[in-house]
Every structure is written in structure tokens, then in C-alpha cells.
Design an enzyme around this catalytic site. Sequence first.
Site, PDB file in Angstrom:
ATOM      1  N   LYS A  40       0.861  -1.185   0.000  1.00  0.00           N
ATOM      2  CA  LYS A  40       0.000   0.000   0.000  1.00  0.00           C
ATOM      3  C   LYS A  40       0.898   1.237   0.000  1.00  0.00           C
ATOM      4  CE  LYS A  40      -3.573   2.707   0.555  1.00  0.00           C
ATOM      5  NZ  LYS A  40      -4.331   3.046  -0.680  1.00  0.00           N
ATOM      6  N   ILE A  66     -10.310   4.979  -0.486  1.00  0.00           N
ATOM      7  CA  ILE A  66      -9.581   4.669   0.745  1.00  0.00           C
ATOM      8  C   ILE A  66      -8.917   5.944   1.277  1.00  0.00           C
ATOM      9  CG2 ILE A  66      -7.792   3.185   1.762  1.00  0.00           C
ATOM     10  CD1 ILE A  66     -10.260   1.683   0.526  1.00  0.00           C
ATOM     11  N   LEU A  68      -5.716   6.939   0.762  1.00  0.00           N
ATOM     12  CA  LEU A  68      -4.302   6.772   1.109  1.00  0.00           C
ATOM     13  C   LEU A  68      -4.077   6.404   2.575  1.00  0.00           C
ATOM     14  CD1 LEU A  68      -2.275   9.594  -0.714  1.00  0.00           C
ATOM     15  CD2 LEU A  68      -1.724   7.171  -0.642  1.00  0.00           C
ATOM     16  N   CYS A 126      -3.135   9.013  -7.425  1.00  0.00           N
ATOM     17  CA  CYS A 126      -4.220   8.643  -6.508  1.00  0.00           C
ATOM     18  C   CYS A 126      -5.468   9.453  -6.805  1.00  0.00           C
ATOM     19  CB  CYS A 126      -3.839   8.871  -5.059  1.00  0.00           C
ATOM     20  SG  CYS A 126      -5.237   8.473  -3.988  1.00  0.00           S
ATOM     21  N   LYS A 161       3.976   4.717 -11.763  1.00  0.00           N
ATOM     22  CA  LYS A 161       2.615   4.218 -12.012  1.00  0.00           C
ATOM     23  C   LYS A 161       1.780   5.326 -12.646  1.00  0.00           C
ATOM     24  CE  LYS A 161      -1.104   1.628  -9.807  1.00  0.00           C
ATOM     25  NZ  LYS A 161      -1.468   0.847  -8.608  1.00  0.00           N
ATOM     26  N   GLY A 240      -8.018  -5.287 -13.842  1.00  0.00           N
ATOM     27  CA  GLY A 240      -9.071  -6.292 -13.964  1.00  0.00           C
ATOM     28  C   GLY A 240      -8.606  -7.671 -14.363  1.00  0.00           C
ATOM     29  N   THR A 262      -7.923  -6.119  -7.860  1.00  0.00           N
ATOM     30  CA  THR A 262      -9.275  -6.384  -7.346  1.00  0.00           C
ATOM     31  C   THR A 262      -9.548  -7.868  -7.113  1.00  0.00           C
ATOM     32  OG1 THR A 262      -9.960  -4.439  -8.575  1.00  0.00           O
ATOM     33  CG2 THR A 262     -11.720  -5.875  -7.814  1.00  0.00           C
TER      34      THR A 262
HETATM   35  O1  RRO Z   1      -5.995   5.142  -1.302  1.00  0.00           O
HETATM   36  C1  RRO Z   1      -6.761   5.272  -2.274  1.00  0.00           C
HETATM   37  O2  RRO Z   1      -7.907   5.724  -2.150  1.00  0.00           O
HETATM   38  C2  RRO Z   1      -6.332   4.922  -3.646  1.00  0.00           C
HETATM   39  C3  RRO Z   1      -5.072   5.165  -4.153  1.00  0.00           C
HETATM   40 BR1  RRO Z   1      -3.689   5.861  -3.123  1.00  0.00          BR
HETATM   41  C4  RRO Z   1      -4.791   4.881  -5.515  1.00  0.00           C
HETATM   42  O3  RRO Z   1      -3.695   5.099  -6.050  1.00  0.00           O
HETATM   43  N1  RRO Z   1      -5.780   4.372  -6.272  1.00  0.00           N
HETATM   44  C5  RRO Z   1      -7.010   4.115  -5.768  1.00  0.00           C
HETATM   45  O4  RRO Z   1      -7.886   3.632  -6.489  1.00  0.00           O
HETATM   46  N2  RRO Z   1      -7.273   4.399  -4.455  1.00  0.00           N
END
Ligand code: RRO
Length: 299
Positions: A40, A66, A68, A126, A161, A240, A262
Site C-alpha cells: 500500500k 480509501i 491513502l 491517486c 505508475k 481487472g 481487485t
Molecule cells: O488510497 C486510495 O484511495 C487509492 C489510491 Br492511493 C490509488 O492510487 N488508487 C485508488 O484507487 N485508491
Amino acid sequence: MKLGRLQLQNPILTASGTFGYGREFEEFIDLNKLGGIITKSVTQKPRPGNPPHRVVEVPGGMLNSIGLANVGVERFVSEKVPYLETLKCRRIVNIAGESLEEYTFVMEKLELASGGIDAYEINLSCPNVKEGGRTFGKDPRQVSRITSALRRMTDKPLIIKLTPECSDIGELGRAAEEGGADIVSAINTLVGLTIDVKKRRPVLGTRFGGFSGPGLRPLAVAKVFELWDAISIPIIGIGGIFSLNDVLEFLYAGASAVQIGTANYIEPDISERLVGQLEDFCEKDGLNSISEIIGVAHS
Ligand code: RRO
């Protein structure tokens, strides 16, 4: 196999954000069978993440917000790196930030850690934080600026990325290559929204979230295909992947390795099974090396 300077025992990796810090999956799979794991995202300070709901299923996949959530680099080094040191697969640490200074701060601390880190993946994309990543990731000049600043700080392989939210992913890939990246990974999630029709409100606490899952796959394969034509450094495909066929699609499009995201939520042992299935496939097809099939869809 080698992706630039990154040596992998096989091309199956697990995607950042779907695999904790690795240890969370040790009861489900033998981590040492994988090509590698990607942690993460780690930031300068600990982050509690976004208010609920943070995840929701949608047709073709899921949305996440999420925000981060992570333990911050100090605790990452003291609490998570010692476990990574015990693993034999490649341990790739994903770094995120809201400014160039935050990225360099985190990398400086990680470089001081004695072992347990083989490479870095830089999250410039993100979708769920107000500042930083999302804006950086779309702008080739920022991609190049952050890549070259981090390049100067480490001899370890650097993976950038990329976001799918751009008009020309080839341009972003070229910016990463020019900045000194060893590898690019593509793609991160695409921004989506779902609304609870009874409540007449968005389901996620932050309204928007990152869409991932099989529904994203054709778009991700397209981005990898475009990158193959645009850059000379290796590509890691993400988006996916649920089966051997999906892995092959990405390899044929030009990816040298793939990340499973996922699907880990549904079948936590899927990445280990894909390693075995890919090996069987190569044997049956009489391949001497995976490199014989990378990018074959272009010819
Ligand atoms: O933490 C997130 O909400 C998140 C991140 Br850092 C990301 O790079 N891609 C994503 O789908 N969620």
C-alpha cells in the site's frame, strides 16, 4: 526474467492497495512463489483515510475511496520492513505524496532502511485525495520532474505508475522514461461515482471513487498497447486481471509483467494460482522465455 534492472522470478505481482503490506496474505498464499508484492502507498505522515463508505461493488468491478490510509513512513520502516526482509520474492514499496518534498522525504527514509526493499513504485495518480497525485499524474512535466528528482536519490529500480485519466498516456510514459524511470506501470483506477437511488445520495463518503475490476480491463489493455508504441522501457500491466487469459492479453499487448488487484478480494490465492497456470502454459506452448510473447499482438 529482467525488467530493466528489476530481476523477477516470474511476471506475476500483486497491486498496491489490494495486498496490505504483504503479511495480511501469508495465511492464504506462499508469498515467495510470486514475482513480487507491492505495498500500500506510504506517505510522510500516518493517514487515517477517508470517511465511510470506502468501497462499493458496481457492475464490472468496484469503486474505492480509501484516501491513502497508511501507517506513515516511520512506522512502515520500523513495523513493516522487518517482515518484508523475511521474503524471497521482490518487495516493491509504493510511495505517494502531496508534493515533491513529500515524495523525496519518504524515499530518503526508505533508502536508510537496511534491507527488505528491492524497488519503488511511485504513485503519481491517486484519485481520492484533494491534493497531489491526481494532478501530478496528468501533467507530463510534473511526471518528468518528480521522476528525475527521485532518480537522483536511489540506485534501486524505479517504477512510475501512470493514470488512465489523460489524453495521451504515451506522453506520460515518455515523461517517465525521460526522467529516468526503469519501468512504467499502467493503470491506476479511473474515477467513478455511484448513487444510492433510495437515499438520492452518492454511496461513497467522498462521493467519487476509483473504479477497478474486469470492467476496466479493455481500457487498461488499450493503454498498455499505446505505451508499447510510445516508450522503450518495460511496462507492467494492471487492470481487472482475473484469469490466465487476462494475463496473456496484457503480455500480448506489450506488458512484461502484470499486477493482480481487485481479484485478490475475491480469491486471495489467485496470484499464486496464476503463477502455476502461466508456467503450465509456457511449457505446453514450448516457450523458452516469456519474452517470446511480449507484444506479439502488435505484429
Ligand atoms: O488510497 C486510495 O484511495 C487509492 C489510491 Br492511493 C490509488 O492510487 N488508487 C485508488 O484507487 N485508491
